[in-house]
Design an enzyme around this catalytic site. Structure first.
Site, PDB file in Angstrom:
ATOM      1  N   CYS A  73       0.830  -1.208   0.000  1.00  0.00           N
ATOM      2  CA  CYS A  73       0.000   0.000   0.000  1.00  0.00           C
ATOM      3  C   CYS A  73       0.863   1.256   0.000  1.00  0.00           C
ATOM      4  O   CYS A  73       1.770   1.397   0.814  1.00  0.00           O
ATOM      5  CB  CYS A  73      -0.914   0.000   1.229  1.00  0.00           C
ATOM      6  N   CYS A  79      -1.393   6.391   6.832  1.00  0.00           N
ATOM      7  CA  CYS A  79      -2.543   5.766   7.501  1.00  0.00           C
ATOM      8  C   CYS A  79      -2.055   5.109   8.784  1.00  0.00           C
ATOM      9  O   CYS A  79      -1.123   4.482   8.809  1.00  0.00           O
ATOM     10  CB  CYS A  79      -3.163   4.747   6.554  1.00  0.00           C
ATOM     11  N   CYS A 165      -8.038  -0.648   0.328  1.00  0.00           N
ATOM     12  CA  CYS A 165      -7.163  -1.056   1.430  1.00  0.00           C
ATOM     13  C   CYS A 165      -6.648  -2.468   1.190  1.00  0.00           C
ATOM     14  O   CYS A 165      -7.406  -3.384   0.846  1.00  0.00           O
ATOM     15  CB  CYS A 165      -7.920  -0.993   2.749  1.00  0.00           C
ATOM     16  N   TYR A 317     -16.921 -13.190  28.933  1.00  0.00           N
ATOM     17  CA  TYR A 317     -16.780 -12.208  27.849  1.00  0.00           C
ATOM     18  C   TYR A 317     -17.019 -12.935  26.506  1.00  0.00           C
ATOM     19  O   TYR A 317     -16.200 -12.867  25.593  1.00  0.00           O
ATOM     20  CB  TYR A 317     -15.402 -11.544  27.861  1.00  0.00           C
ATOM     21  N   GLU A 338     -21.832 -12.374  28.869  1.00  0.00           N
ATOM     22  CA  GLU A 338     -21.467 -11.199  28.073  1.00  0.00           C
ATOM     23  C   GLU A 338     -22.294 -10.008  28.540  1.00  0.00           C
ATOM     24  O   GLU A 338     -23.483 -10.143  28.837  1.00  0.00           O
ATOM     25  CB  GLU A 338     -21.728 -11.475  26.583  1.00  0.00           C
ATOM     26  N   CYS A 414      -6.187 -10.199  23.662  1.00  0.00           N
ATOM     27  CA  CYS A 414      -5.790  -9.315  22.570  1.00  0.00           C
ATOM     28  C   CYS A 414      -4.819  -8.241  23.038  1.00  0.00           C
ATOM     29  O   CYS A 414      -4.446  -7.355  22.269  1.00  0.00           O
ATOM     30  CB  CYS A 414      -7.025  -8.662  21.938  1.00  0.00           C
TER      31      CYS A 414
END
Length: 473
Positions: A73, A79, A165, A317, A338, A414
């Site tokens: 890209c 970006c 993208c 979660y 959740e 994460c």
């Protein structure tokens, strides 16, 4: 020599920070330099000086690193999305694995020896472009007054026009160009954050990679969409287009989606499959953006859970129940929790459509539902799976997990920093780190997922005060 802002310096890049920035030194003084890579020799312009370190901007690569590659890209530097696209994919994987391990040592207190002994190789991708099944493109106006769509430049709300993208689905380009043509034809203005005027704010595009089904949802600053018939006619001709809608968001907010969704054409959902489990996805559904790696991530979580068929599993979660449904095939019972009520409703629908009957879903905070079910209803847990947001697990949730004493805890994360913090609590509470593995869900970015298996230490170990989690107490 004393350096100041705007000075030009030559720097050899010796390391990389967690945000993907290159780190080099001038006379022992560290500089953090975006877009510089390990092994580069560069010319940089100093942008900010602090007491013990500074920041600089890459001006020119004098001698490129052997790890430097040609980015796909042309906008990768402007970006904020692809911090690592100029770094070879092999080195990206090493960077991410090292990032997780360093956080587990620095913030979790685990020894390198323990981590190295229980580490499994990072799970990379064979095809590491065009992997995202969801994209949200902001719409704005350029200096010539033309409507544009693309992505915000790093740390700004200035839009870089880019309809193609390299990480998104191939169909995104055609969809965005149709929307921009429609706006020009009907003289529909893009939303202006400063004035609060203009209609089109964002274009949400989702794709079911297993089914090919496409969804488009326009986020608008109003309640009506002029000329919608023409837009529908053009978009509905795209192969596999399944759902066209708009979301009403008239608030002055950074939140993209509004609460009200109006269906324009087709179905309100698309379908996708991960393995042999199918999911219905609405514009507001939480769903992992990389279905290829999601399958591998969840299979790894199931492997770590080591289910024999008679276990009760708690999935905290749980979102729309993706991990819960994967676990249900090998467990006696699965309970998912959740905080978002709509996600729980989606989870129940997904369980029913897959004819999975040994799951229950509860709406509420994990740190509230889990203690209630444990103390009032005496629901035990053989295995607890947690997949929390970036902020990690609530302290009360961690303490309840320790009180329930499951045989195994599978932690999907994460954010390796909050993962390390939470593992430290669980380890001090009597759990041993047995296996861990990073999974590259987001190639060309600095983000990385991690799966960790913890098992309850033998009571003799805990009574003696010995620790097997890294040599520290």
């Amino acid at each position: 020599m004393e350096y100041k802002k705007n000075d030009i310096v030559v720097v050899e890049i010796e390391d990389m920070g967690e945000g993907g920035e290159g780190i080099g030194k001038i006379e022992g003084f560290p500089l953090f330099i975006k877009d510089a890579l390990l092994g580069d020799t560069i010319e940089a312009r100093i942008t900010k000086m602090k007491k013990g370190y500074g920041y600089a901007r890459l001006e020119k690569v004098i001698s490129p690193s052997s790890f430097r590659v040609e980015p796909m890209c042309e906008f990768h530097r402007q970006c904020g999305g692809c911090q690592l696209q100029a770094l070879s994919y092999e080195k990206q994987l090493a960077f991410k694995e090292n990032k997780v391990e360093n956080n587990l040592m620095r913030l979790g207190g685990f020894s390198r020896e323990v981590l190295e002994a229980r580490k499994e190789p990072i799970v990379g991708m064979e095809e590491c472009f065009h992997y995202r099944n969801k994209a949200q493109f902001p719409v704005g106006t350029d200096k010539e007054g033309n409507s544009v769509a693309g992505f915000y430049a790093g740390r700004t709300h200035s839009i870089i026009p880019n309809t193609d993208c390299a990480l998104g689905a191939y169909e995104n380009k055609e969809i965005l160009e149709i929307v921009l043509e429609y706006m020009e034809e009907y003289r529909i203005a893009a939303y202006d954050e400063t004035t609060g005027k203009g209609l089109i704010r964002h274009v949400l595009i989702r794709k079911g990679f297993a089914t090919g089904e496409l969804m488009v949802c326009l986020v608008i600053n109003g309640k009506k969409l002029p000329g919608k018939e023409a837009l529908i006619e053009k978009l509905s001709r795209i192969p596999n287009m399944t759902s066209l809608s708009y979301s009403i968001n008239q608030k002055n907010t950074n939140v993209i989606m509004g609460e009200e969704i109006q269906l324009l054409w087709g179905s309100g959902t698309i379908e996708d499959r991960i393995g042999d489990i199918s999911f219905l996805i609405s514009p507001l559904s939480f769903y992992q953006v990389n279905p290829v790696q999601t399958k591998r991530l969840y299979e790894l979580a199931v492997e770590y859970a080591s289910l024999k068929g008679n276990e009760t599993v708690w999935d905290l979660y749980c979102g729309i129940g993706t991990i819960s449904l994967f676990m249900a095939k090998g467990a006696r019972q699965v309970c998912g929790v959740e905080i978002i009520p709509q996600a729980i409703e989606d989870a129940k629908v997904n369980a029913a459509r897959n004819n999975i009957r040994n799951v229950q879903f509860f709406a509420g905070k994990a740190e509230e539902v889990l203690p209630e079910k444990y103390t009032r209803d005496h629901i035990r847990a053989d295995v607890i799976v947690v997949d929390p947001p970036r902020k990690g697990c609530d302290e009360k949730c961690l303490q309840t997990m320790l009180a329930m004493k499951p045989e195994r805890i599978v932690y999907v994360s994460c954010n390796s920093a909050t993962l390390a913090r939470d593992l430290k609590v669980l380890a001090k509470g009597g759990y041993e780190l047995k296996r861990w593995r990073a999974v590259d869900m987001f190639p060309h970015t600095v983000h990385v997922e991690t799966v960790v298996l913890l098992s309850e230490e033998k009571s003799t170990c805990r009574r003696s005060g010995q620790s097997t989690w890294g040599g520290r107490r």
